[in-house]
Design an enzyme around this catalytic site. Structure first.
Site, PDB file in Angstrom:
ATOM      1  N   GLY A 250     -77.299 -10.601 -57.446  1.00  0.00           N
ATOM      2  CA  GLY A 250     -78.377 -10.637 -56.660  1.00  0.00           C
ATOM      3  C   GLY A 250     -79.187 -10.596 -57.091  1.00  0.00           C
ATOM      4  O   GLY A 250     -80.124 -10.948 -57.552  1.00  0.00           O
ATOM      5  N   GLY A 478     -71.409  -7.926 -55.693  1.00  0.00           N
ATOM      6  CA  GLY A 478     -70.666  -7.982 -57.157  1.00  0.00           C
ATOM      7  C   GLY A 478     -71.269  -6.571 -57.286  1.00  0.00           C
ATOM      8  O   GLY A 478     -70.774  -6.002 -58.203  1.00  0.00           O
ATOM      9  N   THR A 479     -71.362  -5.720 -56.519  1.00  0.00           N
ATOM     10  CA  THR A 479     -71.440  -4.032 -56.624  1.00  0.00           C
ATOM     11  C   THR A 479     -69.878  -3.544 -56.662  1.00  0.00           C
ATOM     12  O   THR A 479     -69.693  -2.369 -56.764  1.00  0.00           O
ATOM     13  CB  THR A 479     -72.170  -3.628 -55.681  1.00  0.00           C
ATOM     14  OG1 THR A 479     -71.687  -3.902 -54.509  1.00  0.00           O
ATOM     15  CG2 THR A 479     -73.771  -4.032 -56.563  1.00  0.00           C
ATOM     16  N   ALA A 521     -73.989   0.690 -49.918  1.00  0.00           N
ATOM     17  CA  ALA A 521     -73.254   1.502 -50.066  1.00  0.00           C
ATOM     18  C   ALA A 521     -73.499   2.734 -48.746  1.00  0.00           C
ATOM     19  O   ALA A 521     -72.250   3.120 -47.636  1.00  0.00           O
ATOM     20  CB  ALA A 521     -72.916   2.555 -50.735  1.00  0.00           C
ATOM     21  N   ILE A 637     -68.888  10.679 -54.829  1.00  0.00           N
ATOM     22  CA  ILE A 637     -69.057   9.579 -55.736  1.00  0.00           C
ATOM     23  C   ILE A 637     -68.163   8.524 -54.669  1.00  0.00           C
ATOM     24  O   ILE A 637     -66.524   9.697 -54.725  1.00  0.00           O
ATOM     25  CB  ILE A 637     -68.963   9.122 -57.119  1.00  0.00           C
ATOM     26  CG1 ILE A 637     -70.269   9.545 -58.029  1.00  0.00           C
ATOM     27  CG2 ILE A 637     -68.658   8.096 -57.989  1.00  0.00           C
ATOM     28  CD1 ILE A 637     -71.233   8.885 -57.337  1.00  0.00           C
ATOM     29  N   LEU A 638     -67.933   7.639 -54.488  1.00  0.00           N
ATOM     30  CA  LEU A 638     -66.993   7.031 -53.655  1.00  0.00           C
ATOM     31  C   LEU A 638     -65.734   6.068 -54.424  1.00  0.00           C
ATOM     32  O   LEU A 638     -64.654   6.182 -54.273  1.00  0.00           O
ATOM     33  CB  LEU A 638     -67.453   5.828 -52.505  1.00  0.00           C
ATOM     34  CG  LEU A 638     -68.255   6.566 -51.132  1.00  0.00           C
ATOM     35  CD1 LEU A 638     -69.372   4.900 -50.985  1.00  0.00           C
ATOM     36  CD2 LEU A 638     -67.733   6.913 -50.362  1.00  0.00           C
ATOM     37  N   GLN A 646     -72.262   0.275 -62.026  1.00  0.00           N
ATOM     38  CA  GLN A 646     -72.954   0.485 -61.759  1.00  0.00           C
ATOM     39  C   GLN A 646     -73.896   0.918 -61.962  1.00  0.00           C
ATOM     40  O   GLN A 646     -74.913   0.298 -62.645  1.00  0.00           O
ATOM     41  CB  GLN A 646     -73.922   0.824 -60.030  1.00  0.00           C
ATOM     42  CG  GLN A 646     -72.520  -0.200 -58.436  1.00  0.00           C
ATOM     43  CD  GLN A 646     -73.457  -1.249 -58.798  1.00  0.00           C
ATOM     44  OE1 GLN A 646     -74.545  -1.539 -58.068  1.00  0.00           O
ATOM     45  NE2 GLN A 646     -72.916  -2.234 -59.149  1.00  0.00           N
ATOM     46  N   GLY A 710     -76.898   6.420 -53.194  1.00  0.00           N
ATOM     47  CA  GLY A 710     -76.988   5.487 -53.962  1.00  0.00           C
ATOM     48  C   GLY A 710     -76.942   5.040 -54.782  1.00  0.00           C
ATOM     49  O   GLY A 710     -77.313   5.876 -56.382  1.00  0.00           O
ATOM     50  N   GLU A 713     -78.854   0.905 -58.766  1.00  0.00           N
ATOM     51  CA  GLU A 713     -80.485   1.053 -59.473  1.00  0.00           C
ATOM     52  C   GLU A 713     -81.058   2.073 -59.595  1.00  0.00           C
ATOM     53  O   GLU A 713     -81.845   2.063 -60.954  1.00  0.00           O
ATOM     54  CB  GLU A 713     -81.577   0.802 -58.424  1.00  0.00           C
ATOM     55  CG  GLU A 713     -81.602  -0.663 -57.184  1.00  0.00           C
ATOM     56  CD  GLU A 713     -82.191  -0.826 -56.709  1.00  0.00           C
ATOM     57  OE1 GLU A 713     -83.438  -0.076 -55.808  1.00  0.00           O
ATOM     58  OE2 GLU A 713     -82.220  -2.168 -56.355  1.00  0.00           O
TER      59      GLU A 713
END
Lengths: 754, 314
Positions: A250, A478-479, A521, A637-638, A646, A710, A713
């Site tokens: 995206g 796709g993340t 997220a 961090i998950l 990412q 996040g 980005e």
């Protein structure tokens, strides 16, 4: 409304007793994608044989369609129908909203005879095969009445107007502060127009079930697409069932819907058949959005110790004449370094070109290509190490608004990065290191990107087979959203991952804002967590009230969840047993997250430090990345693997921004020079030889109940600047016109007599 | 895509008779360029003649000590052949610097030679382009594209050849062997297979419509070092801004003309004892175009010649 204090209490995620949080588990849908069995929007099964639509694009930048004849196309082999603006079915006027709460207004396709940019849809062909639909295009006769078009950004920069609704942000007296500074930098950078370059084009498969339309489409925001289509068709949004299960990239470009969605729905209604419509690769460049070009002037004033006294970043960018958008390239600078006298702002040029819009860290991505190089220039001028200069200007509170930082580990990112990268091996004298015909240099830059939490909901069902199914109108572009939501749900309920299912991308599911702005997220994940907590309370109450449960009559508040069981002391029962007694559909709950009432009392960002080593070919001016390393701080961090993917993916996009990615509008025609992935140069594997990143331990308890932030980005921010600074260190030329392609580097080398 | 007839050739004679019978036909081998162009409606043949299964993929020694490479040998096979790698490393390297592994696995020797220019304006059917639509004009001139010809351009076309492989073949004095429907077999240097645009830029080569490439023949390699260099912004999967092939005392330039460009003036200067930089400069005396591109070619050629004298192979 909750406050951030409510979030500070321990919870199943922060306790992480089964260790699912942070675990580098593989992608939930990875196998489906790599085996080609994940159905993307264009590939979903249809209830009957589908038809295929093809969109015809305008070949002038501005004017009107004086005459158009689609009849020859309509009678071509296999063609079912052909439309121009003259015969397309009625749609609501652009921007109209039947429901004032719709997130998006009507976006009609082929809405009028007006052409507002090159590549705009002007006709549509529906046929039995995609080949027949495309072949019929040559049978459409169009006569344009062209108007003068403003196409060349460069020639309008000096006459740029204010960004709508915005004023420059001023603190102190920049001009006075700057002119009183002992050491100054005043330079201008240029970041070109860029394209998202997603692998999967925009695509829709649509069919009607009675008065409801089902659309599978490739979009980052479920509600936005559902509302846009409903408003365009002039029907209530509950008659649009939008699904978007797998998305092939995206990057901001699919934050909105396009004409494939509208025309597929209209053509399916008209033909009574399922319809598939995909944009061509060329249309992905010309008929979707792009990142606009940005010119950035940076002025820095410091004393001889490197303390910043004045700082300005003024950006000029462009957008389409009737679609205002501002690439906020200066905003990040407000929160990064201390300086008493500050000026940031944006100017806007309106052009007759396709719409500008959000792309990969809008604002920071181009913006940091200027300030972070200006800091490097200042360090050079001061004879200071670039890291030392930044540490000297590390603020104690947010320099824009004096708010405390929720957590800010920027200095630690720089220090750890310097150590792991080997920054001490950098020779500060440009051009001093050679490897054969290559000049070799190192550069660094910081990264900063805001963190956001938006309202979101989720649904969770526990069934008698012990399976927990999370449902959310969220997207995974796709993340790794599917995967992290499974981890959150599993950890919250004390369930192993193989007992957790995640279903996303459906407008019938509890809504989440979607993927974008690196809020996905934290936002969707927090809603999933809160929903899990609702489920825990519900299950505990069920057990306490059920005489068949071993926990009957006990205090639900004392019950715990582990290993698929609900537990109190030495008594327990499985969640499966509990759910199976609750009824054939098990137990279903919904939950939600909202920003805390006091969330804005803190300055909240993600941070990082980027380090790059490049080689510059002394003969040809080619720049090749030799290695790159980054250290980042982005909350808890998950999933270590996905977060790193990412971050490193973002860094790679930064490599593209610095070295290769660029498009341009041909001022004679209004078309883009590059319209395919062979001409628009995103980095390829051979460009990325040695690139790695680490994430610092962190938990931001002001961000959300899980302390996560996040990462989507952050990686691109500052990445390109580190490379440009490395190019300077390598060969001593300062190039401020991105990307740093061989022609520009060579010209600069020759200008230096090299 | 425009509908077309598809024929599969059973043997060379069959391919040629099909071509003779269908004037608008094109031969199809790997399809890595032709099919893309057909999807974009830049190429619109009425008939495709699939020659992909003809027995033309062998690489064999010639009596003269060279190698004969069948027209259908894939780029991957040629580049990895031990004889090519040891005796003609400039060719292996040139091939490996082009396209991607997947494309090289499909692309053939003949097809690589026949690939069309990647000029942005040729690739966009909405733009004027004399090569695509004769008489419509050349939008590359005065346009944004960097890759325009330094040598041999005409007022009608400034497109450059996209083939890396052909630059190496030209420096190796390779010849192309073809056959026509009347049975006539012809050999011509790779260097002159492609036409300069003149007033008919739509005609890329001097092959007749019924002329099929059978093989490329390499004479024994010249003595001296071989060097291949390709300049580009990204490290893979993009055409050259400029390239150079050096083999012994021969020099060829790529992406500077509609054909692989043998730098005869450079070679003559070298033979006369000129230094590499002077020799490189000699070729540019006849160049037109942008200063930066000329400068790149001069530096690149000069450096590659110096490297070849060290026996280099990079």
């Amino acid at each position: 409304m909750s406050t951030v204090r409510d979030w500070a209490a321990p919870n199943p995620i922060t306790e992480n007793r089964s260790g699912l949080i942070g675990k580098p588990v593989d992608r939930y849908e990875g196998r489906l994608k790599v085996t080609g069995t994940a159905p993307y929007a264009f590939e979903v099964e249809t209830p009957s044989t589908p038809l295929y639509g093809h969109i015809v694009s305008a070949t002038i930048p501005r004017g009107r369609i004086a005459a158009i004849d689609v009849s020859q196309a309509a009678s071509a082999a296999g063609v079912v129908l052909a439309w121009s603006h003259l015969d397309v079915p009625v749609q609501a006027q652009r921007g109209a909203k039947l429901n004032p709460r719709s997130q998006r207004g009507s976006n009609p396709a082929l809405g009028s005879d007006r052409v507002e940019h090159y590549g705009q849809s002007v006709a549509f062909i529906l046929a039995d095969t995609p080949e027949n639909a495309r072949a019929a295009e040559s049978r459409i006769r169009i006569t344009y009445e062209a108007s003068d078009a403003d196409l060349d950004f460069g020639s309008f920069i000096d006459s740029a107007g204010p960004a709508p609704g915005e004023e420059d942000a001023r603190i102190g007296d920049f001009e006075a502060g700057y002119s009183a500074s002992e050491v100054t930098v005043d330079a201008t950078w240029f970041s070109p127009l860029q394209n998202h370059a997603q692998m999967e084009p925009c695509a829709t498969t649509a069919w009607w079930e009675g008065d409801k339309v089902v659309v599978h489409t490739s979009i980052q925001m479920v509600k936005g697409g559902q509302h846009a289509l409903a408003e365009t068709l002039g029907i209530p949004s509950d008659r649009v069932h939008l699904l978007t299960r797998y998305i092939g990239g995206g990057f901001g470009g699919k934050g909105q819907s396009y004409d494939d969605l509208t025309l597929a729905a209209l053509a399916a209604r008209e033909s009574g058949r399922p319809v598939r419509v995909a944009y061509t690769r060329r249309q992905m460049f010309q008929a979707t959005i792009h990142r606009p070009a940005v010119q950035m002037r940076v002025r820095l004033g410091a004393d001889k110790t490197g303390r910043l006294n004045a700082m300005a970043l003024e950006a000029v960018t462009h957008c389409a004449r009737n679609a205002p958008f501002v690439e906020h390239a200066a905003n990040f600078a407000r929160n990064l370094y201390a300086a008493p006298h500050r000026l940031t702002g944006h100017r806007l040029v309106r052009l007759d070109i396709p719409h500008a819009g959000a792309m990969r860290a809008p604002g920071e991505a181009p913006g940091m290509l200027s300030l972070e190089c200006a800091m490097d220039e200042l360090a050079d001028r001061l004879g200071m190490d670039p890291i030392a200069l930044r540490i000297r200007n590390e603020p104690e509170v947010d320099p824009d608004n004096a708010k405390p930082f929720s957590v800010r580990q920027l200095v630690r990112c720089m220090q750890e990065g310097a150590q792991q990268f080997g920054w001490d091996r950098r020779n500060p004298t440009p051009g001093a290191v050679r490897d054969g015909r290559w000049y070799v240099g190192m550069g660094m830059a910081t990264a900063i990107r805001g963190n956001f939490l938006l309202p979101a909901k989720a649904g969770l069902r526990l069934t008698g087979d012990g399976l927990a199914t999370l449902t959310q109108g969220m997207t995974d572009i796709g993340t790794g959203t599917y995967t992290i939501l499974a981890q959150i749900t599993g950890e919250t309920l004390g369930l192993p991952l193989d007992q957790v299912r995640v279903e996303l991308g459906d407008s019938n599911m509890p809504p989440a804002p979607g993927s974008g702005g690196q809020f996905g997220a934290a936002t969707a994940g927090s809603a999933a967590f809160e929903t899990g907590m609702v489920m825990r309370r519900r299950l505990a109450e069920l057990a306490a009230g059920d005489p068949r449960s071993p926990l009957y009559g006990e205090d639900p508040m004392l019950m715990d969840f582990a290993n698929g069981n609900i537990v109190l002391g030495n008594r327990s029962e499985s969640l499966a047993a509990l759910a199976s007694r609750a009824g054939p559909d098990g137990v279903y709950v919904e939950g939600s997250i909202s920003p805390a009432a006091d969330a804005r009392d803190w300055s909240q960002h993600t941070y990082g430090a980027q380090f790059a080593e490049v080689g510059v070919d002394s003969v040809t001016g080619e720049v090749r990345l030799r290695r790159m390393f980054g250290v980042f701080a982005a909350g808890r961090i998950l999933n270590a693997k996905l977060a790193k993917s990412q971050i490193t993916g973002g860094m790679i996009w930064g490599v593209g921004a610095a070295l290769t990615e660029s498009n341009a509008v041909d001022p004679r025609y209004g078309s883009f020079l590059h319209q395919d992935l062979g001409g628009y140069l995103a980095p390829v594997h051979a460009d990325i030889v040695n690139l790695d990143a680490v994430l610092l331990d962190e938990a931001d308890d002001k961000a959300n109940p899980m302390g996560i932030k996040g990462v989507g980005e952050l990686g691109i921010c500052g990445s390109g600047a580190a490379i440009a600074n490395a190019v300077y260190n390598a060969c001593g030329v300062r190039l401020r016109d991105y990307p740093l392609t061989p022609d520009k580097v060579l010209a600069a080398l020759e200008a230096k007599g090299l | 895509m425009k509908p077309f007839a598809f024929e599969r050739a059973r043997n060379v004679d069959h391919a040629l008779s099909l071509a003779a019978a269908a004037p608008g036909a094109r031969f199809l081998a790997g399809g890595t360029n032709l099919l893309d162009l057909m999807k974009l409606e830049i190429e619109q043949p009425d008939t495709l003649i699939d020659v992909g299964r003809l027995p033309l993929a062998d690489i064999s020694e010639t009596a003269g000590g060279g190698l004969r490479i069948g027209a259908l040998a894939t780029n991957s096979v040629v580049a990895s052949d031990p004889r090519i790698r040891s005796r003609y490393p400039v060719l292996a390297r040139a091939i490996l610097s082009g396209a991607s592994v997947q494309l090289r696995n499909k692309a053939s020797m003949g097809g690589n030679l026949m690939q069309r220019t990647r000029c942005s304006y040729f690739m966009d059917p909405a733009m004027p382009c004399n090569k695509r639509l004769p008489g419509s004009g050349c939008s590359a001139m005065g346009g944004l594209s960097q890759a325009t010809a330094l040598f041999g351009a005409s007022e009608f076309c400034a497109a450059v050849s996209a083939s890396d492989m052909s630059v190496a073949l030209a420096v190796l004095d390779a010849e192309v062997e073809t056959v026509r429907a009347d049975g006539s077999v012809r050999r011509r240097p790779v260097e002159t297979l492609h036409r300069l645009p003149g007033d008919a830029p739509q005609v890329d080569t001097d092959l007749a419509p019924d002329e099929l490439i059978l093989a490329v023949e390499l004479p024994p390699p010249p003595s001296g070092g071989q060097v291949w260099r390709k300049v580009r912004a990204r490290a893979s999967y993009i055409g050259a801004l400029a390239s150079v092939a050096v083999a012994g005392d021969r020099v060829a330039l790529g992406a500077v003309a509609a054909r692989p460009w043998r730098a005869r003036a450079t070679e003559a200067a070298l033979a006369g004892g000129a230094a590499p930089s002077e020799a490189a400069e000699a070729e540019l005396a006849s160049a037109s175009g942008e200063v930066g591109r000329k400068s790149l070619v001069r530096r690149l050629a000069s450096d590659a010649i110096q490297e070849s004298r060290k026996g280099g192979r990079s």
